[in-house]
Each structure stands twice: as C-alpha cells, then as structure tokens.
Design a protein around this motif. Structure first.
Motif, PDB file in Angstrom:
ATOM      1  N   ALA A  81       0.835  -1.204   0.000  1.00 47.81           N
ATOM      2  CA  ALA A  81       0.000   0.000   0.000  1.00 47.81           C
ATOM      3  C   ALA A  81       0.867   1.250   0.000  1.00 47.81           C
ATOM      4  O   ALA A  81       0.568   2.229  -0.694  1.00 47.81           O
ATOM      5  CB  ALA A  81      -0.926   0.004   1.219  1.00 47.81           C
ATOM      6  N   GLY A  82       1.937   1.234   0.757  1.00 50.05           N
ATOM      7  CA  GLY A  82       2.834   2.383   0.810  1.00 50.05           C
ATOM      8  C   GLY A  82       3.498   2.669  -0.518  1.00 50.05           C
ATOM      9  O   GLY A  82       3.831   3.802  -0.833  1.00 50.05           O
ATOM     10  N   HIS A  83       3.675   1.615  -1.318  1.00 48.33           N
ATOM     11  CA  HIS A  83       4.261   1.775  -2.648  1.00 48.33           C
ATOM     12  C   HIS A  83       3.217   2.140  -3.702  1.00 48.33           C
ATOM     13  O   HIS A  83       3.547   2.199  -4.881  1.00 48.33           O
ATOM     14  CB  HIS A  83       4.945   0.477  -3.078  1.00 48.33           C
ATOM     15  N   LYS A  84       1.962   2.312  -3.286  1.00 43.82           N
ATOM     16  CA  LYS A  84       0.859   2.580  -4.222  1.00 43.82           C
ATOM     17  C   LYS A  84       0.698   1.455  -5.237  1.00 43.82           C
ATOM     18  O   LYS A  84       0.373   1.682  -6.400  1.00 43.82           O
ATOM     19  CB  LYS A  84       1.055   3.916  -4.937  1.00 43.82           C
ATOM     20  N   GLN A  85       0.901   0.238  -4.795  1.00 37.39           N
ATOM     21  CA  GLN A  85       0.746  -0.913  -5.688  1.00 37.39           C
ATOM     22  C   GLN A  85      -0.713  -1.344  -5.817  1.00 37.39           C
ATOM     23  O   GLN A  85      -1.075  -1.983  -6.804  1.00 37.39           O
ATOM     24  CB  GLN A  85       1.574  -2.094  -5.166  1.00 37.39           C
ATOM     25  N   ILE A  86      -1.531  -1.026  -4.822  1.00 39.01           N
ATOM     26  CA  ILE A  86      -2.896  -1.557  -4.791  1.00 39.01           C
ATOM     27  C   ILE A  86      -3.849  -0.686  -5.604  1.00 39.01           C
ATOM     28  O   ILE A  86      -4.574  -1.170  -6.469  1.00 39.01           O
ATOM     29  CB  ILE A  86      -3.381  -1.685  -3.337  1.00 39.01           C
ATOM     30  N   PHE A  87      -3.868   0.617  -5.315  1.00 41.85           N
ATOM     31  CA  PHE A  87      -4.720   1.583  -6.019  1.00 41.85           C
ATOM     32  C   PHE A  87      -3.840   2.665  -6.643  1.00 41.85           C
ATOM     33  O   PHE A  87      -2.701   2.870  -6.225  1.00 41.85           O
ATOM     34  CB  PHE A  87      -5.711   2.242  -5.048  1.00 41.85           C
ATOM     35  N   ARG A  88      -4.389   3.371  -7.603  1.00 41.15           N
ATOM     36  CA  ARG A  88      -3.664   4.536  -8.126  1.00 41.15           C
ATOM     37  C   ARG A  88      -3.825   5.731  -7.204  1.00 41.15           C
ATOM     38  O   ARG A  88      -2.991   6.620  -7.178  1.00 41.15           O
ATOM     39  CB  ARG A  88      -4.164   4.878  -9.535  1.00 41.15           C
TER      40      ARG A  88
ATOM     41  N   ASN B 157      -3.365   4.820   1.312  1.00 41.98           N
ATOM     42  CA  ASN B 157      -3.074   5.229   2.680  1.00 41.98           C
ATOM     43  C   ASN B 157      -4.055   4.624   3.674  1.00 41.98           C
ATOM     44  O   ASN B 157      -3.671   4.256   4.795  1.00 41.98           O
ATOM     45  CB  ASN B 157      -3.083   6.751   2.799  1.00 41.98           C
ATOM     46  N   ILE B 158      -5.321   4.539   3.297  1.00 36.19           N
ATOM     47  CA  ILE B 158      -6.316   3.928   4.186  1.00 36.19           C
ATOM     48  C   ILE B 158      -5.916   2.479   4.502  1.00 36.19           C
ATOM     49  O   ILE B 158      -5.904   2.050   5.663  1.00 36.19           O
ATOM     50  CB  ILE B 158      -7.717   3.985   3.553  1.00 36.19           C
ATOM     51  N   VAL B 159      -5.566   1.747   3.450  1.00 31.53           N
ATOM     52  CA  VAL B 159      -5.125   0.362   3.643  1.00 31.53           C
ATOM     53  C   VAL B 159      -3.852   0.320   4.485  1.00 31.53           C
ATOM     54  O   VAL B 159      -3.714  -0.498   5.408  1.00 31.53           O
ATOM     55  CB  VAL B 159      -4.888  -0.327   2.284  1.00 31.53           C
ATOM     56  N   GLY B 160      -2.926   1.220   4.192  1.00 27.63           N
ATOM     57  CA  GLY B 160      -1.663   1.244   4.919  1.00 27.63           C
ATOM     58  C   GLY B 160      -1.837   1.571   6.386  1.00 27.63           C
ATOM     59  O   GLY B 160      -1.233   0.929   7.259  1.00 27.63           O
ATOM     60  N   TYR B 161      -2.656   2.578   6.689  1.00 24.10           N
ATOM     61  CA  TYR B 161      -2.904   2.939   8.087  1.00 24.10           C
ATOM     62  C   TYR B 161      -3.500   1.770   8.860  1.00 24.10           C
ATOM     63  O   TYR B 161      -3.080   1.473   9.993  1.00 24.10           O
ATOM     64  CB  TYR B 161      -3.856   4.140   8.162  1.00 24.10           C
TER      65      TYR B 161
ATOM     66  N   TYR C 288       2.618   3.682  10.051  1.00 17.87           N
ATOM     67  CA  TYR C 288       2.616   3.617   8.591  1.00 17.87           C
ATOM     68  C   TYR C 288       3.474   4.719   7.965  1.00 17.87           C
ATOM     69  O   TYR C 288       4.361   4.439   7.157  1.00 17.87           O
ATOM     70  CB  TYR C 288       1.172   3.705   8.084  1.00 17.87           C
ATOM     71  N   LEU C 289       3.226   5.975   8.317  1.00 19.14           N
ATOM     72  CA  LEU C 289       3.968   7.070   7.677  1.00 19.14           C
ATOM     73  C   LEU C 289       5.425   7.113   8.122  1.00 19.14           C
ATOM     74  O   LEU C 289       6.299   7.541   7.362  1.00 19.14           O
ATOM     75  CB  LEU C 289       3.278   8.403   7.944  1.00 19.14           C
ATOM     76  N   TRP C 290       5.715   6.708   9.346  1.00 16.29           N
ATOM     77  CA  TRP C 290       7.126   6.632   9.752  1.00 16.29           C
ATOM     78  C   TRP C 290       7.851   5.631   8.870  1.00 16.29           C
ATOM     79  O   TRP C 290       8.945   5.894   8.369  1.00 16.29           O
ATOM     80  CB  TRP C 290       7.226   6.215  11.222  1.00 16.29           C
TER      81      TRP C 290
ATOM     82  N   ALA D 162      -1.469   7.572  16.603  1.00 17.00           N
ATOM     83  CA  ALA D 162      -1.480   7.200  18.020  1.00 17.00           C
ATOM     84  C   ALA D 162      -2.687   6.324  18.339  1.00 17.00           C
ATOM     85  O   ALA D 162      -2.579   5.311  19.051  1.00 17.00           O
ATOM     86  CB  ALA D 162      -1.483   8.456  18.889  1.00 17.00           C
ATOM     87  N   VAL D 163      -3.837   6.705  17.798  1.00 18.04           N
ATOM     88  CA  VAL D 163      -5.056   5.914  18.009  1.00 18.04           C
ATOM     89  C   VAL D 163      -4.919   4.530  17.375  1.00 18.04           C
ATOM     90  O   VAL D 163      -5.251   3.511  17.991  1.00 18.04           O
ATOM     91  CB  VAL D 163      -6.278   6.654  17.436  1.00 18.04           C
ATOM     92  N   LEU D 164      -4.422   4.501  16.147  1.00 19.10           N
ATOM     93  CA  LEU D 164      -4.305   3.233  15.423  1.00 19.10           C
ATOM     94  C   LEU D 164      -3.276   2.295  16.046  1.00 19.10           C
ATOM     95  O   LEU D 164      -3.382   1.073  15.918  1.00 19.10           O
ATOM     96  CB  LEU D 164      -3.937   3.504  13.960  1.00 19.10           C
ATOM     97  N   LEU D 165      -2.271   2.855  16.702  1.00 16.82           N
ATOM     98  CA  LEU D 165      -1.285   2.016  17.374  1.00 16.82           C
ATOM     99  C   LEU D 165      -1.773   1.575  18.748  1.00 16.82           C
ATOM    100  O   LEU D 165      -1.461   0.464  19.200  1.00 16.82           O
ATOM    101  CB  LEU D 165       0.041   2.771  17.520  1.00 16.82           C
ATOM    102  N   THR D 166      -2.561   2.424  19.410  1.00 19.67           N
ATOM    103  CA  THR D 166      -2.967   2.150  20.792  1.00 19.67           C
ATOM    104  C   THR D 166      -4.138   1.185  20.896  1.00 19.67           C
ATOM    105  O   THR D 166      -4.099   0.228  21.673  1.00 19.67           O
ATOM    106  CB  THR D 166      -3.336   3.466  21.507  1.00 19.67           C
ATOM    107  N   LEU D 167      -5.193   1.403  20.113  1.00 16.70           N
ATOM    108  CA  LEU D 167      -6.401   0.591  20.255  1.00 16.70           C
ATOM    109  C   LEU D 167      -6.176  -0.894  19.948  1.00 16.70           C
ATOM    110  O   LEU D 167      -6.574  -1.754  20.739  1.00 16.70           O
ATOM    111  CB  LEU D 167      -7.523   1.164  19.383  1.00 16.70           C
ATOM    112  N   PRO D 168      -5.551  -1.242  18.812  1.00 13.55           N
ATOM    113  CA  PRO D 168      -5.302  -2.671  18.566  1.00 13.55           C
ATOM    114  C   PRO D 168      -4.404  -3.299  19.627  1.00 13.55           C
ATOM    115  O   PRO D 168      -4.614  -4.443  20.028  1.00 13.55           O
ATOM    116  CB  PRO D 168      -4.627  -2.682  17.193  1.00 13.55           C
TER     117      PRO D 168
END
Length: 352
Positions: free
Chosen positions: A88-95, A101-105, A115-117, A199-205
């Motif tokens: 996803a970070g390489h934009k291989q899935i969608f243009r 980014n949604i998939v990557g996050y 993801y962004l780091w 922070a939310v995405l790392l904390t909740l899971p």
C-alpha cells in the motif's frame, strides 16, 4: 512498509534514451504496471479470515501451552498483514494515494508499525539502497555492513558487531518490538504527518490484543505467548528483508552510477517457486521491485525475465540465488565486516 513515487524516477523518464527509459517502455508495453485490485482484495480477505481463525482458536483453546502454536501462527499472519501495508505504501494496490493510505494505516495499526514513519524511512532506502551515507537500513547501532562501519562501534554494540554473524538471527527476535518502539517514538515526537490518528491506530489494537491475552491466559503463559508471537514475527520480517541487499555492494558518495545500475547492482533476487513468492510477500523479486516500486506484487514474477534479459543484453550483473544460499551470503558478509574487531581471533567458517 513502502516507498512512494518519490523514491525512484517515474517510468516516463525524461531521458528517453537512457537504459532505464528503454526498460521502462518494455515493462509498460507488457502491461505490468496495471493495478491488480482483484488479487489484493482476495489476499486481504484471506489474511482477515486467517486472523479471525487464529482468534477463534485462541479463545477456544484457553489456558493451554498449546497456545504457543497459535502465537507462531499469528506471527505469520501479522507478517502477511505487514506485506500488504508495504505494498500500500508503494501505491501498488490503487492509483489513488488516499485509498492506499487507508489500507496502509489500517495494516500498520494491526501490526504495530507507524505507517507514515515506515514510508519515510523506506523511501530513503529505495532512493539510495546500500549507500553507506543515505540508506537507513544499513545504519544500525548493533550491526555493521562494512569493515569501516565496524570500527565506529562502541560499548556493547562493539561486542555484538564482533560476533554479529552468529548473533544475527537471535537479534531478529527483537525486530518487531524495536519497530513498535521506533513507531511510538516517531508519533510522540510528532515526526509523522498525522500523529493523533497514528497514536489511536497504534494504541487501540495493542490494548485489545493485551486485554485478550491476559483475560484468556494466566500471567506467565500470557507473557510467553507475547514473547513467542512478537519474537517470531520479528524473525519472519527480518528473514524476508535481509536477503535482498545484505552482502551486496555498498556504495559511497564517490561512486556515481545511474538509477538502473544503482538499483540492480545493490539488490539480490531469491529464486524459487510460487511458495517463495507467498512466503516473502513478493520481496524475492527485489531487483524488479526496486526498479518499479509501484508495480503490483503479482506482476513482479512476469517482469523478472524481462529485466534479467535486458540486463544480460546490456552487460549489467544480475544477482539471484536460492533462499538458503542468500542467508549464507548474508552471514559471510556480516562475519567479514566484523573482522577488524576480532583482531587475531581465528576465522570461523560460516555454514553454506
């Protein structure tokens, strides 16, 4: 997880007469840059099913040391999620950058990696693979990838580097945890574009994971379960990325090579059947991936003979080896890099 379009020239290279431009036209004419959304939807669905199956088995098994098998299974599943985040970070899935980014996050949150780091770090690697001044993947405190690097180590890192070939796989047990720590640090320091979201995405899971483990398992078994899960995930991640560049030529600021040769000469492909493709998440086609980071994973296999043939016609060395041989090359290279620290210590042959 990734590298954006800034990590390499676009296939519409303005230097239309360059070797890379000619290769790019061959790849584009073969239709290998077209998106493969069906493949990725199927792959993500399989991963979700496997994760759900692991969760159900975990809940049904309860207080049992057989849970360590579930921990090992989940280490594999989580790493497969990380591979999707990478793509996803390489934009291989969608243009669309937004959809990728949604998939990557989401996948970063599940695996505990910002993801962004990761995108920023990985972009630097793609732009300058194996460059001793610019590639963060060969600038590690506990490892040296050249004899000059080994001489700069101090303290405990110096001792580790001295015997790094023998400590390499044990060190990988810490890889997943170190990625989590680095991700948290990046978010806390606000080094990512959306620190609150990450922070939310790392904390909740993570909170849900820890709650489930300590509710179902007694404390000792819970700790061992987490250690096995995170340790094996780290080994799997490390073993997927290490063969790609380690032991290949290292560049410095005095060496000027064009984009095509920079990517090919510093990368190594891993040969094998489709089981290797699945095991390594397509990273076994490292040369093709570095040349065309936006190319969808399932197209890399078809691009490989085109790139290898092009390199042969232009006298460009193209490296590929078996999985076992690649690890042997990595270990021999690490052993040689640490040689200055061993002084008169007799050389020990690395198997392979």
């Amino acid at each position: 997880m990734t590298a954006s379009e800034t990590s390499s020239p676009d296939v519409a290279d303005p230097q239309r007469g360059s070797d890379f431009a000619r290769l790019s036209r061959e790849i584009r004419q073969a239709g290998l840059l077209e998106r493969r959304r069906g493949y990725y939807f199927a792959r993500m669905a399989i991963n979700v099913i496997l994760l759900a199956a692991g969760g159900v088995a975990f809940a049904l098994l309860g207080d049992s040391w057989w849970q360590l098998l579930i921990a090992a299974f989940l280490a594999v599943v989580f790493t497969q999620f990380a591979f999707i985040g990478h793509d996803a970070g390489h934009k291989q899935i969608f243009r669309s950058r937004r959809r990728n980014n949604i998939v990557g996050y989401l996948h970063g949150g599940i695996t505990g990696i910002s993801y962004l780091w990761w995108v920023g770090k990985h972009n630097l690697h793609h732009a300058n693979p194996n460059h001793e001044d610019h590639d963060p993947d060969i600038d590690l405190p506990a490892l040296a990838f050249s004899r000059d690097q080994s001489r700069t180590k101090r303290g405990i890192y110096r001792w580790i580097t001295k015997y790094q070939a023998f400590l390499f796989f044990p060190l990988l047990l810490l890889e997943a945890v170190m990625l989590r720590i680095a991700s948290v640090q990046a978010v806390v320091r606000r080094e990512v574009k959306r620190p609150v979201l990450e922070a939310v995405l790392l904390t909740l899971p993570l909170a849900g994971y820890l709650t489930a483990v300590f509710l179902v398992l007694p404390p000792l078994l819970a700790v061992v379960f987490i250690a096995v899960h995170q340790g094996l995930m780290g080994v799997y991640l490390g073993c997927s990325f290490a063969p790609n560049h380690k032991g290949m030529p290292i560049l410095n600021k005095e060496q000027e090579v064009d984009h095509l040769r920079k990517q090919v000469l510093t990368s190594r492909n891993i040969s094998g059947g489709r089981w290797v493709d699945g095991l390594l998440g397509g990273l076994n086609y490292q040369i093709e991936h570095h040349l065309f980071p936006h190319m969808p994973r399932p197209n890399l296999r078809r691009a490989q003979p085109i790139v290898e043939s092009f390199c042969a016609r232009h006298g460009i060395p193209y490296s590929k080896s078996s999985l076992r041989s690649s690890y042997a090359q990595v270990l021999r290279h690490l052993h040689d890099a640490g040689a200055p620290l061993r002084g008169r210590t007799p050389s020990v042959e690395i198997p392979g």
